[in-house]
Write an enzyme that holds these catalytic residues in place. Sequence first.
Site, mmCIF file in Angstrom:
data_model
loop_
_atom_site.group_PDB
_atom_site.id
_atom_site.type_symbol
_atom_site.label_atom_id
_atom_site.label_comp_id
_atom_site.label_asym_id
_atom_site.label_seq_id
_atom_site.Cartn_x
_atom_site.Cartn_y
_atom_site.Cartn_z
ATOM 1 N N GLY A 57 -3.460 2.136 3.829
ATOM 2 C CA GLY A 57 -3.918 2.505 5.163
ATOM 3 C C GLY A 57 -3.184 3.703 5.730
ATOM 4 N N GLY B 41 -2.901 -2.572 -0.588
ATOM 5 C CA GLY B 41 -2.246 -3.712 -1.239
ATOM 6 C C GLY B 41 -2.952 -4.092 -2.527
ATOM 7 N N ARG C 10 -13.940 2.367 6.612
ATOM 8 C CA ARG C 10 -14.159 1.079 5.941
ATOM 9 C C ARG C 10 -15.581 0.570 6.133
ATOM 10 N NH1 ARG C 10 -8.237 -1.597 6.874
ATOM 11 N NH2 ARG C 10 -7.526 -1.171 4.765
ATOM 12 N N LYS D 130 9.106 -0.175 3.010
ATOM 13 C CA LYS D 130 9.705 -1.376 2.408
ATOM 14 C C LYS D 130 9.883 -1.295 0.897
ATOM 15 C CE LYS D 130 9.943 -5.306 4.459
ATOM 16 N NZ LYS D 130 9.688 -6.735 4.480
HETATM 17 P P1 AMP Z 1 4.942 0.474 4.218
HETATM 18 O O1 AMP Z 1 4.196 -0.530 5.056
HETATM 19 O O2 AMP Z 1 6.118 -0.069 3.512
HETATM 20 O O3 AMP Z 1 4.024 1.287 3.311
HETATM 21 O O4 AMP Z 1 5.528 1.544 5.252
HETATM 22 C C1 AMP Z 1 4.763 2.325 6.112
HETATM 23 C C2 AMP Z 1 5.647 2.753 7.243
HETATM 24 O O5 AMP Z 1 6.774 3.428 6.723
HETATM 25 C C3 AMP Z 1 5.038 3.718 8.243
HETATM 26 O O6 AMP Z 1 4.751 3.033 9.424
HETATM 27 C C4 AMP Z 1 6.122 4.786 8.429
HETATM 28 O O7 AMP Z 1 6.412 5.059 9.787
HETATM 29 C C5 AMP Z 1 7.320 4.124 7.779
HETATM 30 N N1 AMP Z 1 8.325 5.108 7.327
HETATM 31 C C6 AMP Z 1 8.133 6.144 6.504
HETATM 32 N N2 AMP Z 1 9.262 6.864 6.382
HETATM 33 C C7 AMP Z 1 10.196 6.257 7.134
HETATM 34 C C8 AMP Z 1 11.555 6.522 7.439
HETATM 35 N N3 AMP Z 1 12.168 7.599 6.930
HETATM 36 N N4 AMP Z 1 12.220 5.673 8.247
HETATM 37 C C9 AMP Z 1 11.579 4.605 8.776
HETATM 38 N N5 AMP Z 1 10.300 4.304 8.544
HETATM 39 C C10 AMP Z 1 9.609 5.113 7.734
#
Ligand code: AMP
Length: 406
Positions: A364, A387, A47, A208
Amino acid sequence: MANNAADKSALKLKRLQDMTVKGKKVLVRVDFNVPLSKAGKVEDDTRIKETVPTIKSLIEAGAKIILISHLGRPKGKPEAKYSLKPAVAVLEKLLGSPVAFANDCVGPEAEKAVAALKPGAVVLLENLRFHAGEEANDAGFAKQLAKLGDLFVQDAFGAIHRAHASTAGIPKYLPGAIGLLVQRELEFLDRVIGNPTRPFLAVIGGAKVSDKLGVLNKLLDRVDALVIGGGMAYTFLQAQGVSIGKSLLEKDRIQEAQSVIEKAYSKKVECLLPADHLAVREIKADAQVTVTQGMAIPADLIGVDIGPHTIEFFGEQIAKAKTIFWNGPMGIFEIEAFAKGSLAVATAMAEATQKGAITIVGGGDSLSVLAKSGLASQMTHCSTGGGASLELLEGKVLPGLAALAS
Ligand code: AMP
């Protein structure tokens, strides 16, 4: 193209090149929100590197440069572990010239440091989020910041989707323009949104579902195929009646997930979900890993990554596409044993780039996968704002740009 938020002409944004900066105090919002080690060392300087063209161009033009940024999530008061000071040495090395530092971003400390600036000199001010007024977009705080400069340059692409004092506030009190990084990001995303070389594939992962439903819906109007992986895929699988064991589930989003699948079907957009998984009883580095036989996950297991069969057919999709946008990991990539799916996506994208596809990575987590695997340079474009890039793809008007528009 004329209708999307990434289109500069639609928003009438001034650019850095349109301003006369010689001898002027130029307040530059950068995104130095870099990961720091426990010892306070910058672990990934991507960055900081990305803002160098804007800073160098201001140095060459003889401006007095005042850099402001946030780092981490301090709760509106100073916290040593979120100090921007470690960024100084990194920036000095990148610029090949000294960078001063002030222990506060407003008030006497900041004013003194700014008054000492000579044309072509640079000062970095301490973390904006050490003041609650930053995230609250407080007018008084924005005015205090604006007082430091004659002109404002917005180059923090990773922050322009937030309505904070340093994004939406300052432009009310200072004439402003977008910096070279924001300009490059907008031009890139504009090209992809407006006129992608087809087939256009989006690979969306992460945890999420609720955060990404909006963008998934919008992407279905633009892409030819959509791959959904990571923790969010389980809500989609559950919506399809597949057993997901103890995997991540957003129960209140099952219906909306189903609607996404139906919309994809009606638009003839291929929507691909994982066909097998790596699953564990407990999320820990040395967990015993089971590869599921098919989509379903046994009742006592948690899905933590996509399985080998999925890696193969997601890879085939990537190889077929001519434009690929990737946001979000395919598994809990922070644990090495569950990073295979994300690494495989990164590798397939690197191969696609070599064969002439346009590959864009935002977010990120996806960028850390690239940094870990050394594949970042093999993407066409790595966006510094996960984002912000998602919201632009969604067609939203970003507060940090709206504030600058004339
Ligand atoms: P987000 O902020 O929604 O893009 O999610 C990113 C996070 O998703 C990372 O920290 C990953 O560890 C988590 N993640 C990815 N796959 C899984 C999974 N199968 N179960 C739980 N967390 C997950």
